[in-house]
Design a protein around this motif. Sequence first.
Motif, short mmCIF file in Angstrom:
data_model
loop_
_atom_site.label_atom_id
_atom_site.label_comp_id
_atom_site.label_asym_id
_atom_site.label_seq_id
_atom_site.Cartn_x
_atom_site.Cartn_y
_atom_site.Cartn_z
N PHE A 237 0.81 -1.22 0.00
CA PHE A 237 0.00 0.00 0.00
C PHE A 237 0.85 1.28 0.00
N ILE A 238 2.04 1.23 0.59
CA ILE A 238 2.94 2.40 0.46
C ILE A 238 3.50 2.43 -0.95
N GLY A 239 3.96 1.25 -1.42
CA GLY A 239 4.36 1.18 -2.82
C GLY A 239 3.23 1.57 -3.75
N GLY A 240 2.01 1.22 -3.36
CA GLY A 240 0.84 1.58 -4.17
C GLY A 240 0.62 3.08 -4.23
N ILE A 241 0.80 3.76 -3.09
CA ILE A 241 0.68 5.22 -3.09
C ILE A 241 1.68 5.83 -4.05
N LEU A 242 2.93 5.38 -3.99
CA LEU A 242 3.97 5.96 -4.84
C LEU A 242 3.79 5.57 -6.30
N HIS A 243 3.29 4.37 -6.56
CA HIS A 243 2.99 3.95 -7.93
C HIS A 243 1.89 4.82 -8.53
N GLU A 244 0.79 5.00 -7.79
CA GLU A 244 -0.30 5.84 -8.30
C GLU A 244 0.13 7.30 -8.39
N LEU A 245 0.96 7.74 -7.45
CA LEU A 245 1.48 9.10 -7.53
C LEU A 245 2.30 9.27 -8.81
N GLY A 246 3.03 8.21 -9.20
CA GLY A 246 3.76 8.25 -10.46
C GLY A 246 2.83 8.56 -11.62
N HIS A 247 1.66 7.93 -11.64
CA HIS A 247 0.69 8.22 -12.71
C HIS A 247 0.26 9.69 -12.66
N ALA A 248 0.01 10.21 -11.46
CA ALA A 248 -0.40 11.61 -11.34
C ALA A 248 0.70 12.56 -11.78
N LEU A 249 1.95 12.08 -11.77
CA LEU A 249 3.09 12.89 -12.21
C LEU A 249 3.48 12.56 -13.64
N ASN A 250 2.53 12.00 -14.40
CA ASN A 250 2.62 11.79 -15.86
C ASN A 250 3.22 10.46 -16.29
N LEU A 251 3.49 9.53 -15.37
CA LEU A 251 4.20 8.31 -15.74
C LEU A 251 3.27 7.21 -16.24
N PRO A 252 3.66 6.55 -17.35
CA PRO A 252 2.98 5.32 -17.75
C PRO A 252 3.61 4.13 -17.04
N HIS A 253 3.03 2.95 -17.22
CA HIS A 253 3.65 1.74 -16.70
C HIS A 253 4.90 1.41 -17.50
N ASN A 254 5.80 0.69 -16.91
CA ASN A 254 6.90 0.04 -17.63
C ASN A 254 7.57 -0.98 -16.72
N LYS A 255 8.27 -1.90 -17.37
CA LYS A 255 8.89 -3.03 -16.66
C LYS A 255 10.41 -2.88 -16.70
N GLN A 256 11.07 -3.46 -15.74
CA GLN A 256 12.53 -3.48 -15.73
C GLN A 256 13.07 -4.34 -16.87
N LYS A 257 14.32 -4.11 -17.26
CA LYS A 257 14.99 -4.97 -18.21
C LYS A 257 15.33 -6.30 -17.55
N VAL A 258 15.61 -7.31 -18.36
CA VAL A 258 15.96 -8.64 -17.83
C VAL A 258 17.14 -8.55 -16.88
N SER A 259 18.17 -7.78 -17.25
CA SER A 259 19.37 -7.71 -16.42
C SER A 259 19.12 -7.00 -15.10
N ASP A 260 18.07 -6.17 -15.01
CA ASP A 260 17.78 -5.45 -13.77
C ASP A 260 17.32 -6.38 -12.66
N ASP A 261 16.72 -7.50 -13.03
CA ASP A 261 16.15 -8.42 -12.03
C ASP A 261 17.17 -8.86 -11.00
N SER A 262 18.41 -9.04 -11.43
CA SER A 262 19.42 -9.59 -10.53
C SER A 262 20.33 -8.54 -9.91
N LYS A 263 20.08 -7.26 -10.19
CA LYS A 263 20.93 -6.19 -9.66
C LYS A 263 20.42 -5.73 -8.30
N SER A 264 21.32 -5.62 -7.35
CA SER A 264 20.91 -5.24 -5.99
C SER A 264 20.42 -3.80 -5.92
N ASP A 265 20.85 -2.95 -6.87
CA ASP A 265 20.43 -1.55 -6.86
C ASP A 265 19.30 -1.29 -7.86
N ARG A 266 18.74 -2.35 -8.43
CA ARG A 266 17.62 -2.20 -9.37
C ARG A 266 16.47 -3.09 -8.93
#
Length: 527
Positions: free
Chosen positions: A199-228
Amino acid sequence: MSIFKYLFLIFLPFTVFTACNEDPVNGGEEEVSEEPNEENFNYVAEGTYALNVIYFIPNDVSEIAESHRRISEILFDGQAFVNKYMKEYGFGNKTYNMMVDKAKNRVKIIYLNGEHPINYYPYEGGGSKILKEVDAYFEKHPTEKKSLHSLIITPVKDQDNRDVPYYGLGRNCFALDYSGLDVKYLGENSKRGSDASKFIGGILHELGHALNLPHNKQKVSDDSKSDRGTALMGSGNYTYGSTPTFLTEASCAILNNCQVISDYNGAYYEDVSLTLDSVQVAFEAGNIRLFGKIQSDQKVNHVCIYHDPAIDDADYDAVSWVAPILNNNTFEQTMPINELYLRNETPYVLRLQFTFENGNSLSKSFSYYFKNGEPVFEFGDRDYLPRNEWAINDYSSQEEQGEGDTGRAAHLIDNAPLTYWHSQWASGVVAKFPHFISIDMNQTHDVAGFSFLQRNGARKVKDIEIYTSNDNQNWQMQGKFKLSAINTVQHVALSETSGFRYFKVVFLSAHDGDQYASMAEIMCYSE
Protein backbone atom coordinates in the motif's frame (compact mmCIF):
# COMPACT_ATOMS: atom_id res chain seq x y z
CA MET A 1 -23.29 24.68 -3.72
CA SER A 2 -21.43 21.93 -1.91
CA ILE A 3 -20.16 22.70 1.57
CA PHE A 4 -16.62 21.66 2.40
CA LYS A 5 -14.60 21.91 5.54
CA TYR A 6 -10.89 22.13 5.97
CA LEU A 7 -10.49 19.77 8.91
CA PHE A 8 -8.00 20.74 11.60
CA LEU A 9 -6.81 18.61 14.49
CA ILE A 10 -7.54 20.84 17.46
CA PHE A 11 -5.85 20.27 20.81
CA LEU A 12 -4.62 22.48 23.60
CA PRO A 13 -1.37 24.24 22.65
CA PHE A 14 1.84 22.63 23.87
CA THR A 15 -0.07 19.61 25.17
CA VAL A 16 0.63 16.08 24.02
CA PHE A 17 -2.10 13.45 24.26
CA THR A 18 -1.48 9.74 23.97
CA ALA A 19 -3.86 6.89 23.27
CA CYS A 20 -3.48 3.16 22.85
CA ASN A 21 -4.72 1.61 19.63
CA GLU A 22 -4.96 -2.13 19.29
CA ASP A 23 -3.17 -3.49 16.24
CA PRO A 24 -5.76 -5.77 14.57
CA VAL A 25 -3.15 -7.54 12.43
CA ASN A 26 -0.22 -8.30 14.68
CA GLY A 27 -1.89 -8.06 18.07
CA GLY A 28 -0.88 -6.02 21.10
CA GLU A 29 -1.22 -2.32 21.73
CA GLU A 30 0.75 0.52 20.28
CA GLU A 31 1.24 3.94 21.77
CA VAL A 32 0.08 6.76 19.51
CA SER A 33 1.09 10.41 19.86
CA GLU A 34 -1.45 12.91 18.55
CA GLU A 35 -0.43 15.95 16.52
CA PRO A 36 -0.14 19.45 17.95
CA ASN A 37 -2.59 22.10 16.78
CA GLU A 38 -2.49 22.43 12.98
CA GLU A 39 -2.11 26.18 13.36
CA ASN A 40 1.36 25.61 14.83
CA PHE A 41 2.72 24.33 11.52
CA ASN A 42 4.65 26.65 9.24
CA TYR A 43 4.39 25.20 5.72
CA VAL A 44 6.76 26.46 3.05
CA ALA A 45 6.69 25.53 -0.63
CA GLU A 46 9.80 23.66 -1.78
CA GLY A 47 9.38 24.99 -5.32
CA THR A 48 7.23 27.21 -7.50
CA TYR A 49 4.68 24.40 -7.77
CA ALA A 50 3.89 21.80 -5.12
CA LEU A 51 1.94 18.56 -5.02
CA ASN A 52 -1.59 18.91 -3.62
CA VAL A 53 -2.17 16.28 -0.92
CA ILE A 54 -5.83 15.73 0.05
CA TYR A 55 -7.17 13.43 2.75
CA PHE A 56 -10.76 12.83 1.66
CA ILE A 57 -13.07 11.62 4.44
CA PRO A 58 -16.52 10.21 3.50
CA ASN A 59 -19.20 11.24 5.98
CA ASP A 60 -19.50 7.78 7.59
CA VAL A 61 -15.73 7.21 8.01
CA SER A 62 -13.25 8.75 10.42
CA GLU A 63 -9.72 9.93 9.85
CA ILE A 64 -7.26 7.18 10.80
CA ALA A 65 -5.12 8.02 13.85
CA GLU A 66 -1.78 9.70 13.20
CA SER A 67 -2.55 10.12 9.51
CA HIS A 68 -0.61 13.38 9.31
CA ARG A 69 2.61 11.85 10.63
CA ARG A 70 2.31 8.59 8.73
CA ILE A 71 1.46 10.06 5.33
CA SER A 72 4.07 12.80 5.72
CA GLU A 73 6.74 10.19 6.38
CA ILE A 74 5.57 8.10 3.41
CA LEU A 75 5.78 11.10 1.10
CA PHE A 76 9.22 12.09 2.41
CA ASP A 77 10.34 8.50 1.84
CA GLY A 78 9.02 8.74 -1.71
CA GLN A 79 10.82 12.05 -2.24
CA ALA A 80 14.14 10.44 -1.31
CA PHE A 81 13.38 7.48 -3.57
CA VAL A 82 12.70 9.71 -6.60
CA ASN A 83 15.70 11.91 -5.84
CA LYS A 84 18.04 8.91 -5.73
CA TYR A 85 17.26 7.84 -9.29
CA MET A 86 16.98 11.34 -10.75
CA LYS A 87 20.57 11.91 -9.63
CA GLU A 88 21.79 8.49 -10.76
CA TYR A 89 20.50 9.01 -14.31
CA GLY A 90 21.96 12.50 -14.53
CA PHE A 91 18.76 14.57 -14.27
CA GLY A 92 20.01 16.48 -11.24
CA ASN A 93 19.19 16.84 -7.57
CA LYS A 94 15.42 16.78 -8.15
CA THR A 95 12.29 15.28 -6.69
CA TYR A 96 8.63 16.22 -6.38
CA ASN A 97 7.97 19.42 -4.41
CA MET A 98 5.49 19.72 -1.53
CA MET A 99 4.37 22.24 1.09
CA VAL A 100 6.35 21.20 4.16
CA ASP A 101 7.24 22.14 7.69
CA LYS A 102 10.81 20.84 7.81
CA ALA A 103 11.26 21.53 11.49
CA LYS A 104 8.29 19.34 12.41
CA ASN A 105 8.78 16.90 9.51
CA ARG A 106 5.25 17.34 8.20
CA VAL A 107 3.65 17.77 4.79
CA LYS A 108 0.64 20.01 4.33
CA ILE A 109 -2.43 17.83 3.95
CA ILE A 110 -5.87 19.22 3.15
CA TYR A 111 -8.41 17.30 5.21
CA LEU A 112 -11.64 17.40 3.27
CA ASN A 113 -14.98 16.11 4.53
CA GLY A 114 -16.96 14.35 1.80
CA GLU A 115 -20.67 14.90 1.35
CA HIS A 116 -21.60 11.22 1.10
CA PRO A 117 -20.91 7.83 2.74
CA ILE A 118 -18.02 5.73 1.55
CA ASN A 119 -20.16 3.44 -0.63
CA TYR A 120 -20.96 6.50 -2.77
CA TYR A 121 -17.28 6.56 -3.84
CA PRO A 122 -16.55 3.00 -5.07
CA TYR A 123 -13.53 1.92 -7.07
CA GLU A 124 -15.55 2.02 -10.29
CA GLY A 125 -16.59 5.63 -10.85
CA GLY A 126 -15.80 6.90 -7.38
CA GLY A 127 -12.73 8.83 -8.49
CA SER A 128 -14.69 11.25 -10.64
CA LYS A 129 -17.16 11.82 -7.80
CA ILE A 130 -14.36 12.65 -5.36
CA LEU A 131 -12.69 14.90 -7.92
CA LYS A 132 -15.90 16.86 -8.33
CA GLU A 133 -15.84 17.71 -4.63
CA VAL A 134 -12.10 18.38 -4.61
CA ASP A 135 -12.44 20.72 -7.59
CA ALA A 136 -15.28 22.56 -5.86
CA TYR A 137 -13.07 23.01 -2.81
CA PHE A 138 -10.25 24.45 -4.90
CA GLU A 139 -12.67 26.71 -6.72
CA LYS A 140 -13.75 28.10 -3.36
CA HIS A 141 -10.14 28.20 -2.03
CA PRO A 142 -7.98 28.86 -5.12
CA THR A 143 -4.82 29.71 -3.15
CA GLU A 144 -4.83 26.17 -1.70
CA LYS A 145 -4.22 24.63 -5.13
CA LYS A 146 -0.46 24.63 -5.62
CA SER A 147 -0.20 22.77 -8.94
CA LEU A 148 -2.11 20.67 -11.47
CA HIS A 149 -1.06 17.46 -9.68
CA SER A 150 -2.96 15.95 -6.74
CA LEU A 151 -2.71 12.89 -4.48
CA ILE A 152 -6.06 12.02 -2.88
CA ILE A 153 -6.18 9.52 -0.02
CA THR A 154 -9.33 7.94 1.41
CA PRO A 155 -9.36 6.22 4.83
CA VAL A 156 -10.74 2.67 5.07
CA LYS A 157 -11.44 0.49 8.09
CA ASP A 158 -10.12 -2.71 6.50
CA GLN A 159 -7.47 -2.63 3.77
CA ASP A 160 -8.30 -6.21 2.79
CA ASN A 161 -11.95 -5.38 2.14
CA ARG A 162 -11.94 -2.05 0.38
CA ASP A 163 -13.92 -0.51 -2.43
CA VAL A 164 -12.49 2.97 -2.95
CA PRO A 165 -10.69 4.56 -5.89
CA TYR A 166 -7.09 3.36 -6.22
CA TYR A 167 -5.62 4.49 -9.55
CA GLY A 168 -4.38 7.42 -11.56
CA LEU A 169 -6.88 9.68 -13.29
CA GLY A 170 -5.20 12.31 -15.43
CA ARG A 171 -2.90 14.36 -13.20
CA ASN A 172 -4.74 13.12 -10.10
CA CYS A 173 -4.33 9.84 -8.29
CA PHE A 174 -6.17 7.97 -5.56
CA ALA A 175 -4.92 5.74 -2.76
CA LEU A 176 -6.09 4.62 0.69
CA ASP A 177 -5.14 4.95 4.33
CA TYR A 178 -5.53 2.38 7.10
CA SER A 179 -4.18 2.05 10.64
CA GLY A 180 -1.05 0.06 9.74
CA LEU A 181 0.07 2.29 6.84
CA ASP A 182 3.46 3.25 8.25
CA VAL A 183 7.00 3.31 6.83
CA LYS A 184 8.31 1.72 10.03
CA TYR A 185 6.72 -1.57 8.95
CA LEU A 186 8.46 -1.68 5.55
CA GLY A 187 10.61 -4.80 5.29
CA GLU A 188 9.01 -6.49 8.27
CA ASN A 189 8.49 -10.23 7.72
CA SER A 190 4.78 -10.27 8.52
CA LYS A 191 1.43 -9.50 6.96
CA ARG A 192 1.80 -6.02 8.38
CA GLY A 193 5.10 -5.68 6.51
CA SER A 194 3.82 -7.06 3.21
CA ASP A 195 0.77 -4.79 3.43
CA ALA A 196 3.04 -1.82 4.06
CA SER A 197 5.00 -2.64 0.91
CA LYS A 198 1.83 -3.12 -1.12
CA PHE A 199 0.00 0.00 0.00
CA ILE A 200 2.94 2.40 0.46
CA GLY A 201 4.36 1.18 -2.82
CA GLY A 202 0.84 1.58 -4.17
CA ILE A 203 0.68 5.22 -3.09
CA LEU A 204 3.97 5.96 -4.84
CA HIS A 205 2.99 3.95 -7.93
CA GLU A 206 -0.30 5.84 -8.30
CA LEU A 207 1.48 9.10 -7.53
CA GLY A 208 3.76 8.25 -10.46
CA HIS A 209 0.69 8.22 -12.71
CA ALA A 210 -0.40 11.61 -11.34
CA LEU A 211 3.09 12.89 -12.21
CA ASN A 212 2.62 11.79 -15.86
CA LEU A 213 4.20 8.31 -15.74
CA PRO A 214 2.98 5.32 -17.75
CA HIS A 215 3.65 1.74 -16.70
CA ASN A 216 6.90 0.04 -17.63
CA LYS A 217 8.89 -3.03 -16.66
CA GLN A 218 12.53 -3.48 -15.73
CA LYS A 219 14.99 -4.97 -18.21
CA VAL A 220 15.96 -8.64 -17.83
CA SER A 221 19.37 -7.71 -16.42
CA ASP A 222 17.78 -5.45 -13.77
CA ASP A 223 16.15 -8.42 -12.03
CA SER A 224 19.42 -9.59 -10.53
CA LYS A 225 20.93 -6.19 -9.66
CA SER A 226 20.91 -5.24 -5.99
CA ASP A 227 20.43 -1.55 -6.86
CA ARG A 228 17.62 -2.20 -9.37
CA GLY A 229 15.24 -5.16 -9.10
CA THR A 230 11.59 -4.38 -9.87
CA ALA A 231 10.43 -1.18 -11.57
CA LEU A 232 8.06 0.86 -9.41
CA MET A 233 5.83 1.59 -12.42
CA GLY A 234 5.66 -2.12 -13.21
CA SER A 235 4.86 -4.34 -10.25
CA GLY A 236 7.12 -2.46 -7.84
CA ASN A 237 4.17 -1.42 -5.72
CA TYR A 238 4.34 -4.98 -4.29
CA THR A 239 8.09 -4.93 -3.61
CA TYR A 240 8.75 -1.38 -2.40
CA GLY A 241 10.66 -1.40 0.88
CA SER A 242 11.02 -5.19 0.98
CA THR A 243 13.10 -6.20 -2.06
CA PRO A 244 15.04 -3.99 -4.53
CA THR A 245 12.70 -1.55 -6.28
CA PHE A 246 13.65 1.35 -8.55
CA LEU A 247 12.55 3.95 -11.11
CA THR A 248 13.55 3.30 -14.71
CA GLU A 249 15.44 5.92 -16.68
CA ALA A 250 12.34 6.40 -18.86
CA SER A 251 10.27 7.26 -15.79
CA CYS A 252 12.90 9.77 -14.66
CA ALA A 253 13.07 11.36 -18.12
CA ILE A 254 9.34 12.08 -17.91
CA LEU A 255 9.50 13.25 -14.29
CA ASN A 256 12.29 15.64 -15.30
CA ASN A 257 9.66 17.78 -17.12
CA CYS A 258 6.84 17.46 -14.57
CA GLN A 259 5.40 20.70 -13.19
CA VAL A 260 6.15 19.84 -9.54
CA ILE A 261 9.72 18.69 -10.31
CA SER A 262 11.08 20.70 -13.23
CA ASP A 263 12.71 24.12 -13.07
CA TYR A 264 11.16 25.15 -16.42
CA ASN A 265 10.22 28.86 -16.45
CA GLY A 266 7.47 28.82 -19.09
CA ALA A 267 3.82 27.75 -19.14
CA TYR A 268 3.35 24.05 -18.46
CA TYR A 269 1.36 21.60 -20.56
CA GLU A 270 0.58 23.93 -23.45
CA ASP A 271 -0.33 22.19 -26.73
CA VAL A 272 2.61 20.88 -28.75
CA SER A 273 3.09 19.33 -32.16
CA LEU A 274 5.71 16.98 -33.54
CA THR A 275 6.49 15.40 -36.91
CA LEU A 276 8.60 12.27 -37.16
CA ASP A 277 10.49 13.03 -40.38
CA SER A 278 12.46 9.82 -40.45
CA VAL A 279 12.65 6.55 -38.58
CA GLN A 280 15.07 3.75 -39.39
CA VAL A 281 15.31 0.42 -37.63
CA ALA A 282 17.54 -2.60 -38.07
CA PHE A 283 18.51 -5.79 -36.26
CA GLU A 284 22.26 -6.35 -36.06
CA ALA A 285 24.38 -8.61 -33.84
CA GLY A 286 21.63 -9.20 -31.31
CA ASN A 287 20.68 -5.52 -31.07
CA ILE A 288 17.75 -3.45 -32.31
CA ARG A 289 19.22 -0.22 -33.67
CA LEU A 290 16.85 2.72 -33.94
CA PHE A 291 17.47 6.11 -35.54
CA GLY A 292 15.03 8.98 -36.07
CA LYS A 293 14.67 12.65 -36.88
CA ILE A 294 11.92 14.99 -35.72
CA GLN A 295 10.50 18.46 -36.16
CA SER A 296 8.63 20.11 -33.28
CA ASP A 297 7.22 23.49 -32.34
CA GLN A 298 8.64 23.36 -28.79
CA LYS A 299 11.79 21.91 -27.26
CA VAL A 300 11.91 18.12 -26.94
CA ASN A 301 14.65 16.81 -24.67
CA HIS A 302 14.22 13.02 -24.72
CA VAL A 303 12.40 10.15 -26.35
CA CYS A 304 11.38 7.21 -24.16
CA ILE A 305 11.36 3.98 -26.16
CA TYR A 306 8.97 1.26 -24.94
CA HIS A 307 8.91 -2.31 -26.26
CA ASP A 308 5.45 -3.49 -25.25
CA PRO A 309 4.40 -7.11 -25.94
CA ALA A 310 1.07 -6.85 -27.79
CA ILE A 311 -0.44 -9.83 -26.03
CA ASP A 312 -2.79 -7.79 -23.84
CA ASP A 313 -4.15 -4.25 -23.50
CA ALA A 314 -1.89 -3.35 -20.57
CA ASP A 315 1.59 -1.86 -20.61
CA TYR A 316 2.97 -3.22 -17.31
CA ASP A 317 5.39 -5.42 -19.28
CA ALA A 318 6.80 -2.67 -21.54
CA VAL A 319 10.62 -2.63 -21.33
CA SER A 320 12.07 0.85 -21.86
CA TRP A 321 15.13 2.80 -23.01
CA VAL A 322 15.81 6.55 -23.27
CA ALA A 323 17.55 8.52 -26.01
CA PRO A 324 18.35 12.25 -25.86
CA ILE A 325 17.23 14.51 -28.69
CA LEU A 326 20.46 15.84 -30.19
CA ASN A 327 21.11 19.34 -31.53
CA ASN A 328 20.26 18.29 -35.09
CA ASN A 329 16.86 16.97 -33.90
CA THR A 330 17.93 13.35 -34.27
CA PHE A 331 17.96 10.46 -31.81
CA GLU A 332 19.43 6.98 -31.82
CA GLN A 333 19.52 4.02 -29.49
CA THR A 334 20.90 0.47 -29.45
CA MET A 335 18.79 -2.07 -27.55
CA PRO A 336 19.87 -5.69 -26.93
CA ILE A 337 16.99 -8.10 -27.52
CA ASN A 338 18.19 -10.25 -24.59
CA GLU A 339 16.82 -7.49 -22.33
CA LEU A 340 13.29 -8.36 -23.53
CA TYR A 341 11.40 -11.10 -21.69
CA LEU A 342 9.34 -12.39 -24.62
CA ARG A 343 11.04 -13.15 -27.94
CA ASN A 344 9.42 -16.30 -29.30
CA GLU A 345 6.75 -15.48 -31.92
CA THR A 346 5.65 -12.46 -29.90
CA PRO A 347 3.98 -9.38 -31.45
CA TYR A 348 5.19 -6.04 -30.11
CA VAL A 349 4.22 -2.39 -30.11
CA LEU A 350 7.21 -0.04 -30.23
CA ARG A 351 6.07 3.20 -28.62
CA LEU A 352 8.15 6.37 -28.87
CA GLN A 353 7.14 8.91 -26.22
CA PHE A 354 8.69 12.32 -26.91
CA THR A 355 9.04 14.43 -23.76
CA PHE A 356 8.68 18.18 -24.15
CA GLU A 357 10.36 20.68 -21.85
CA ASN A 358 6.96 22.14 -20.92
CA GLY A 359 5.85 18.80 -19.44
CA ASN A 360 3.73 17.60 -22.34
CA SER A 361 4.49 14.50 -24.37
CA LEU A 362 3.48 12.96 -27.69
CA SER A 363 3.67 9.31 -28.70
CA LYS A 364 4.21 7.51 -31.99
CA SER A 365 3.57 3.76 -32.16
CA PHE A 366 4.79 1.05 -34.51
CA SER A 367 4.24 -2.69 -34.69
CA TYR A 368 6.79 -5.46 -35.12
CA TYR A 369 7.04 -9.12 -34.15
CA PHE A 370 9.51 -11.84 -33.35
CA LYS A 371 9.92 -14.81 -35.66
CA ASN A 372 12.40 -17.59 -34.96
CA GLY A 373 13.81 -15.52 -32.12
CA GLU A 374 14.55 -12.41 -34.22
CA PRO A 375 12.56 -9.18 -34.61
CA VAL A 376 10.79 -8.53 -37.92
CA PHE A 377 10.09 -4.87 -38.68
CA GLU A 378 7.29 -3.69 -40.94
CA PHE A 379 7.94 -0.02 -40.36
CA GLY A 380 10.73 2.43 -40.98
CA ASP A 381 11.78 4.42 -44.02
CA ARG A 382 11.36 2.78 -47.43
CA ASP A 383 12.24 3.78 -50.99
CA TYR A 384 8.77 5.11 -51.82
CA LEU A 385 7.61 5.55 -55.39
CA PRO A 386 6.69 9.14 -56.34
CA ARG A 387 2.94 9.69 -56.38
CA ASN A 388 2.68 12.94 -58.33
CA GLU A 389 1.36 11.09 -61.42
CA TRP A 390 -0.94 8.74 -59.56
CA ALA A 391 -4.71 8.99 -59.96
CA ILE A 392 -7.75 7.33 -58.40
CA ASN A 393 -8.96 4.76 -60.90
CA ASP A 394 -12.13 3.56 -59.14
CA TYR A 395 -13.71 3.26 -55.70
CA SER A 396 -16.72 1.63 -54.07
CA SER A 397 -17.77 4.81 -52.24
CA GLN A 398 -16.44 7.97 -50.65
CA GLU A 399 -17.86 10.47 -48.19
CA GLU A 400 -18.53 13.80 -49.90
CA GLN A 401 -20.41 15.67 -47.16
CA GLY A 402 -20.14 14.30 -43.65
CA GLU A 403 -16.34 14.62 -43.27
CA GLY A 404 -16.09 18.28 -44.22
CA ASP A 405 -13.14 19.04 -46.50
CA THR A 406 -11.86 15.48 -46.44
CA GLY A 407 -13.28 11.99 -46.94
CA ARG A 408 -12.64 11.64 -50.70
CA ALA A 409 -10.71 8.82 -52.34
CA ALA A 410 -8.16 11.30 -53.72
CA HIS A 411 -7.07 12.09 -50.17
CA LEU A 412 -5.40 8.66 -50.03
CA ILE A 413 -2.62 9.87 -52.34
CA ASP A 414 -2.37 13.59 -51.51
CA ASN A 415 0.68 13.28 -49.21
CA ALA A 416 -1.30 15.00 -46.43
CA PRO A 417 -1.55 12.72 -43.35
CA LEU A 418 -4.40 14.70 -41.78
CA THR A 419 -6.75 14.12 -44.73
CA TYR A 420 -8.28 10.70 -45.41
CA TRP A 421 -10.68 8.64 -47.47
CA HIS A 422 -13.86 7.54 -45.70
CA SER A 423 -16.54 5.14 -46.91
CA GLN A 424 -19.93 6.73 -47.53
CA TRP A 425 -22.16 7.17 -44.49
CA ALA A 426 -24.06 10.49 -44.82
CA SER A 427 -27.22 11.29 -46.82
CA GLY A 428 -28.94 8.22 -45.42
CA VAL A 429 -26.67 5.78 -47.31
CA VAL A 430 -24.22 3.61 -45.37
CA ALA A 431 -21.82 1.68 -47.58
CA LYS A 432 -21.01 -1.74 -46.15
CA PHE A 433 -17.99 -4.01 -46.37
CA PRO A 434 -16.23 -4.85 -48.57
CA HIS A 435 -15.04 -1.42 -49.68
CA PHE A 436 -12.36 -0.90 -52.31
CA ILE A 437 -10.08 1.70 -53.91
CA SER A 438 -8.09 1.18 -57.11
CA ILE A 439 -5.22 3.41 -58.20
CA ASP A 440 -3.52 4.04 -61.56
CA MET A 441 0.22 4.71 -61.15
CA ASN A 442 0.34 5.94 -64.80
CA GLN A 443 3.18 3.57 -65.66
CA THR A 444 4.45 0.15 -64.67
CA HIS A 445 6.60 0.00 -61.54
CA ASP A 446 8.43 -2.81 -59.79
CA VAL A 447 6.89 -2.92 -56.32
CA ALA A 448 8.19 -4.80 -53.27
CA GLY A 449 5.40 -3.78 -50.90
CA PHE A 450 2.75 -1.31 -49.78
CA SER A 451 2.69 1.16 -46.93
CA PHE A 452 -0.45 2.30 -45.13
CA LEU A 453 -1.12 5.18 -42.78
CA GLN A 454 -4.29 4.70 -40.77
CA ARG A 455 -6.46 7.70 -40.06
CA ASN A 456 -5.60 9.36 -36.73
CA GLY A 457 -9.04 8.64 -35.30
CA ALA A 458 -11.83 6.09 -35.59
CA ARG A 459 -12.62 3.58 -38.36
CA LYS A 460 -9.17 2.04 -38.62
CA VAL A 461 -9.07 -0.82 -41.14
CA LYS A 462 -8.16 -4.31 -39.99
CA ASP A 463 -8.29 -6.90 -42.82
CA ILE A 464 -7.43 -6.16 -46.45
CA GLU A 465 -6.77 -7.86 -49.80
CA ILE A 466 -4.43 -6.46 -52.46
CA TYR A 467 -4.84 -7.02 -56.21
CA THR A 468 -2.61 -5.84 -59.07
CA SER A 469 -3.08 -5.43 -62.84
CA ASN A 470 -1.38 -4.15 -65.97
CA ASP A 471 -4.54 -3.58 -68.04
CA ASN A 472 -7.20 -2.62 -65.45
CA GLN A 473 -9.17 -5.75 -66.44
CA ASN A 474 -7.27 -8.81 -65.36
CA TRP A 475 -6.41 -8.71 -61.67
CA GLN A 476 -3.98 -10.90 -59.72
CA MET A 477 -4.46 -11.32 -55.99
CA GLN A 478 -1.25 -10.58 -54.05
CA GLY A 479 -2.54 -11.77 -50.70
CA LYS A 480 -4.60 -11.10 -47.59
CA PHE A 481 -3.09 -8.93 -44.89
CA LYS A 482 -3.91 -7.59 -41.43
CA LEU A 483 -3.25 -3.96 -40.45
CA SER A 484 -2.64 -2.79 -36.88
CA ALA A 485 -4.76 -0.11 -35.21
CA ILE A 486 -1.89 2.37 -35.03
CA ASN A 487 -1.62 5.79 -36.65
CA THR A 488 1.94 5.51 -37.92
CA VAL A 489 3.09 4.07 -41.25
CA GLN A 490 3.05 0.27 -41.45
CA HIS A 491 4.32 -1.88 -44.28
CA VAL A 492 2.95 -4.89 -46.13
CA ALA A 493 5.61 -6.79 -48.05
CA LEU A 494 4.66 -8.79 -51.15
CA SER A 495 5.90 -12.37 -51.40
CA GLU A 496 8.12 -11.21 -54.26
CA THR A 497 8.72 -7.98 -56.16
CA SER A 498 6.10 -7.57 -58.87
CA GLY A 499 5.70 -5.20 -61.85
CA PHE A 500 2.28 -3.60 -62.45
CA ARG A 501 0.55 -0.31 -63.26
CA TYR A 502 -2.74 -0.63 -61.37
CA PHE A 503 -3.45 -1.86 -57.87
CA LYS A 504 -6.62 -2.34 -55.86
CA VAL A 505 -7.01 -2.51 -52.09
CA VAL A 506 -10.13 -4.25 -50.81
CA PHE A 507 -11.07 -3.37 -47.23
CA LEU A 508 -12.76 -6.31 -45.49
CA SER A 509 -13.20 -5.24 -41.85
CA ALA A 510 -12.47 -2.52 -39.28
CA HIS A 511 -10.95 -2.74 -35.80
CA ASP A 512 -14.08 -1.25 -34.21
CA GLY A 513 -16.33 -3.88 -35.80
CA ASP A 514 -18.57 -1.39 -37.62
CA GLN A 515 -19.25 -1.14 -41.35
CA TYR A 516 -17.29 2.09 -41.83
CA ALA A 517 -13.72 2.29 -43.12
CA SER A 518 -11.17 5.07 -43.36
CA MET A 519 -7.53 5.42 -44.43
CA ALA A 520 -5.16 8.40 -44.59
CA GLU A 521 -2.43 7.39 -47.06
CA ILE A 522 -1.41 4.52 -49.35
CA MET A 523 2.14 4.27 -50.75
CA CYS A 524 4.27 1.72 -52.61
CA TYR A 525 7.97 1.02 -52.16
CA SER A 526 10.50 -0.60 -54.42
CA GLU A 527 12.78 -2.19 -51.83
